[in-house]
Write a protein that holds these residues in place. Structure first.
Motif, PDB file in Angstrom:
ATOM      1  N   CYS A  67      67.143  34.176  35.470  1.00 46.29           N
ATOM      2  CA  CYS A  67      67.312  32.796  35.010  1.00 46.29           C
ATOM      3  C   CYS A  67      68.763  32.360  34.956  1.00 46.29           C
ATOM      4  N   ASN A  68      69.646  33.229  34.510  1.00 44.36           N
ATOM      5  CA  ASN A  68      71.019  32.805  34.252  1.00 44.36           C
ATOM      6  C   ASN A  68      71.803  32.461  35.511  1.00 44.36           C
ATOM      7  N   GLU A 121      63.751  39.252  28.101  1.00 41.25           N
ATOM      8  CA  GLU A 121      62.897  38.058  28.088  1.00 41.25           C
ATOM      9  C   GLU A 121      63.462  36.968  27.175  1.00 41.25           C
ATOM     10  N   ILE A 122      64.770  36.973  27.005  1.00 41.55           N
ATOM     11  CA  ILE A 122      65.392  35.980  26.140  1.00 41.55           C
ATOM     12  C   ILE A 122      65.077  34.560  26.621  1.00 41.55           C
ATOM     13  N   ILE A 123      65.058  34.343  27.920  1.00 43.43           N
ATOM     14  CA  ILE A 123      64.726  33.014  28.459  1.00 43.43           C
ATOM     15  C   ILE A 123      63.248  32.911  28.813  1.00 43.43           C
ATOM     16  N   THR A 124      62.690  33.928  29.442  1.00 40.70           N
ATOM     17  CA  THR A 124      61.302  33.833  29.911  1.00 40.70           C
ATOM     18  C   THR A 124      60.291  33.885  28.765  1.00 40.70           C
ATOM     19  N   GLY A 125      60.634  34.568  27.681  1.00 40.89           N
ATOM     20  CA  GLY A 125      59.699  34.716  26.576  1.00 40.89           C
ATOM     21  C   GLY A 125      59.356  33.395  25.916  1.00 40.89           C
ATOM     22  N   PHE A 126      58.070  33.120  25.739  1.00 38.48           N
ATOM     23  CA  PHE A 126      57.548  31.921  25.085  1.00 38.48           C
ATOM     24  C   PHE A 126      57.852  30.653  25.873  1.00 38.48           C
ATOM     25  N   ARG A 127      58.311  30.819  27.105  1.00 36.03           N
ATOM     26  CA  ARG A 127      58.544  29.654  27.968  1.00 36.03           C
ATOM     27  C   ARG A 127      57.712  29.772  29.234  1.00 36.03           C
ATOM     28  N   ILE A 128      57.808  30.876  29.954  1.00 38.75           N
ATOM     29  CA  ILE A 128      56.990  31.058  31.153  1.00 38.75           C
ATOM     30  C   ILE A 128      55.560  31.406  30.755  1.00 38.75           C
ATOM     31  N   ALA A 129      55.415  32.044  29.612  1.00 33.64           N
ATOM     32  CA  ALA A 129      54.108  32.357  29.015  1.00 33.64           C
ATOM     33  C   ALA A 129      54.388  32.855  27.611  1.00 33.64           C
ATOM     34  N   LEU A 130      53.395  32.748  26.710  1.00 36.62           N
ATOM     35  CA  LEU A 130      53.613  33.216  25.346  1.00 36.62           C
ATOM     36  C   LEU A 130      53.875  34.714  25.312  1.00 36.62           C
ATOM     37  N   VAL A 160      66.362  23.610  44.992  1.00 39.08           N
ATOM     38  CA  VAL A 160      65.814  23.495  43.641  1.00 39.08           C
ATOM     39  C   VAL A 160      64.675  24.504  43.537  1.00 39.08           C
ATOM     40  N   GLN A 161      64.851  25.513  42.699  1.00 40.24           N
ATOM     41  CA  GLN A 161      63.847  26.572  42.638  1.00 40.24           C
ATOM     42  C   GLN A 161      63.709  27.104  41.218  1.00 40.24           C
ATOM     43  N   GLY A 162      62.562  27.688  40.948  1.00 40.17           N
ATOM     44  CA  GLY A 162      62.281  28.264  39.640  1.00 40.17           C
ATOM     45  C   GLY A 162      60.847  27.973  39.238  1.00 40.17           C
ATOM     46  N   PRO A 163      60.359  28.614  38.185  1.00 39.92           N
ATOM     47  CA  PRO A 163      58.945  28.486  37.827  1.00 39.92           C
ATOM     48  C   PRO A 163      58.511  27.089  37.415  1.00 39.92           C
ATOM     49  N   GLY A 164      59.413  26.275  36.866  1.00 42.09           N
ATOM     50  CA  GLY A 164      59.036  24.939  36.408  1.00 42.09           C
ATOM     51  C   GLY A 164      59.455  24.699  34.974  1.00 42.09           C
ATOM     52  N   PRO A 165      58.996  25.504  34.001  1.00 44.85           N
ATOM     53  CA  PRO A 165      59.478  25.338  32.629  1.00 44.85           C
ATOM     54  C   PRO A 165      60.999  25.464  32.547  1.00 44.85           C
ATOM     55  N   MET A 166      61.568  26.235  33.453  1.00 46.45           N
ATOM     56  CA  MET A 166      63.000  26.261  33.700  1.00 46.45           C
ATOM     57  C   MET A 166      63.178  26.393  35.210  1.00 46.45           C
ATOM     58  N   PHE A 167      64.205  25.759  35.739  1.00 47.52           N
ATOM     59  CA  PHE A 167      64.485  25.846  37.171  1.00 47.52           C
ATOM     60  C   PHE A 167      65.966  25.631  37.391  1.00 47.52           C
ATOM     61  N   HIS A 168      66.401  25.847  38.626  1.00 49.60           N
ATOM     62  CA  HIS A 168      67.816  25.754  38.964  1.00 49.60           C
ATOM     63  C   HIS A 168      67.998  24.803  40.130  1.00 49.60           C
TER      64      HIS A 168
END
Length: 453
Positions: free
Chosen positions: A230-231, A260-269, A371-379
């Motif tokens: 993510c970073n 999972e500091i960024i992915t946790g509770f954002r990409i899935a609970l 522009v890429q990334g899962p959606g809840p966060m992207f770059h």
């Protein structure tokens, strides 16, 4: 959840310079610089498209700066504010907790309730410990891996960020095409001796991991990775990469640690481990877990948490499990679980629409955008490379062009993270996405025309 009106430009382009629009904020920064080093309390805040900004209020998906400018926010406090700013139920729960006590320096019921909820949601969470920041949670995971294996070294990946402390502060943003097992310190002041304990490799290159572990596997306590990078670039793992890391760690007796500091509770609970179906031995969570309050967690399988159970290794912190932050975490989990995870599904849908809309507008203006990334966060980046799979691809991005884009968007009333990472919250609306895309269209048109901002 706050206002739902679409944002409008802060001030029309003919009504004055950027200096006029942010004059009070600039004055506060100048004042802060006389008492705070670089005028900030975190180095990441020292960067700004004009200067570090000062804010007075935030609600829902919006913030107001010291000059009274209303900003639609995709920074979300660098990710934590998954519910938006000042969610009323969250605030109420925290206020009630603080009214009962600020800090026991002892155990309390809500701490157990939150741990039980996380154990239910997170695949690797046979046992947990709470902390106050991701940086310290990363250190706890590494210490546990070393205690169990009796080994010293760790393997990490180029471009991955696991906190600012010396043991992991290598190849965070290495210059040029730096890769391999010669770690590059992130900044001045990193202990030279720490480099001997770190091996750094390109991400998504399973063959490189296999070769390195074949040579050094009996020295490696753990492989630590962001399960989505993510970073730097918001790069998802290639098919089989995470599963391959799991197999390699099993073969060599090393711990697999997911940051999972960024992915946790954002990409899935349950984090990326639930999303991708690969369970690590240890994982660290933060940011969205506390929804803006300083809360982190170490989650792990019983074998890897055993040194804490036995008391043979230590993890401590005066503020760990404090009343306000635990109340925030428990409220966040309950709100995100509500109505069959409706908030997370909404965040994913709006994020994907925003991500794809930005890509479409770049194409319409003849600009090389990625522009890429899962959606809840992207770059988002200005790049001729349509897809990035590791750090060297991101290092080649045109950062000056993205700075120009950020300046234009700020003048349109949209706050962004200058390194290209976007976050979407449960407080954002379809109207916000539409207004953001309209603003981006105007700014990209200006960039394509060579006018910049």
């Amino acid at each position: 959840m706050g206002r739902r009106d679409p944002p409008v430009p802060i001030i029309a382009a003919t009504e004055g310079s950027a200096a006029d629009r942010f004059a009070r904020s600039r004055a506060w920064h100048e004042r802060a610089s006389r008492v705070l080093a670089a005028g900030v309390s975190s180095q990441f805040r020292a960067f700004g498209v004009f200067h570090p900004m000062h804010y007075v209020r935030a609600e829902g998906a919006r913030m107001w700066d010291a000059d009274g400018n209303e900003l639609l926010d995709y920074t979300l406090a660098q990710g934590p504010c998954i519910l938006g700013h000042s969610h009323p139920e969250l605030v109420s729960r925290v206020q009630a907790a603080v009214a009962r006590a600020q800090l026991f320096a002892g155990q309390h019921e809500e701490e157990v309730l939150l741990a039980e909820a996380l154990q239910r949601l997170i695949p690797c969470a046979e046992l947990l410990r709470f902390a106050s920041s991701g940086s310290e949670a990363a250190q706890a995971c590494i210490r546990l891996a070393r205690a169990v294996t009796g080994r010293q070294r760790i393997l990490k990946f180029d471009g991955h960020y696991h906190g600012w402390l010396d043991s992991v502060a290598f190849n965070v943003a290495p210059p040029g095409n730096a890769a391999g097992d010669a770690p590059v310190p992130w900044c001045a002041g990193i202990a030279e001796s720490a480099a001997a304990d770190v091996i750094c490799l390109p991400w998504n290159d399973l063959d490189a991991v296999r070769r390195t572990m074949a040579r050094h596997g009996d020295e490696i306590a753990a492989i630590i990775t962001e399960p989505v990078m993510c970073n730097q670039g918001c790069i998802e793992p290639l098919p089989g990469f995470l599963a391959g890391l799991r197999e390699i760690c099993d073969a060599h007796g090393s711990a697999l640690i997911f940051d999972e500091i960024i992915t946790g509770f954002r990409i899935a609970l349950g984090g990326a481990q639930a999303q991708y179906g690969v369970t690590p031995d240890l994982a660290l969570f933060g940011k969205a877990l506390g929804a803006g309050f300083p809360l982190a967690a170490v989650a792990g399988r019983a074998r890897w948490m055993a040194p804490l159970q036995a008391g043979t290794t230590y993890h401590a912190g005066t503020m760990n499990g404090n009343n306000a932050c635990v109340a925030a975490g428990l409220a966040t989990v309950e709100l995100l679980e509500r109505d069959d995870h409706a908030a997370l599904r909404r965040i994913a849908r709006l994020g994907a629409a925003l991500r794809d809309g930005l890509a479409e507008r770049g194409t319409a203006h003849g600009l090389a955008l990625r522009v890429q990334g899962p959606g809840p966060m992207f770059h988002m980046a200005f790049s001729c490379l349509p897809r990035a799979t590791e750090y060297r691809h991101v290092a080649a991005d045109d950062r000056a062009a993205y700075q120009s884009f950020c300046r234009g968007m700020l003048l349109e009333g949209v706050r962004l993270i200058e390194r290209g990472l976007w976050y979407v919250s449960a407080a954002h609306t379809e109207a916000d996405v539409a207004a953001t895309l309209a603003a981006a269209d105007r700014v990209l048109a200006a960039i394509a025309a060579g006018r910049g901002t």
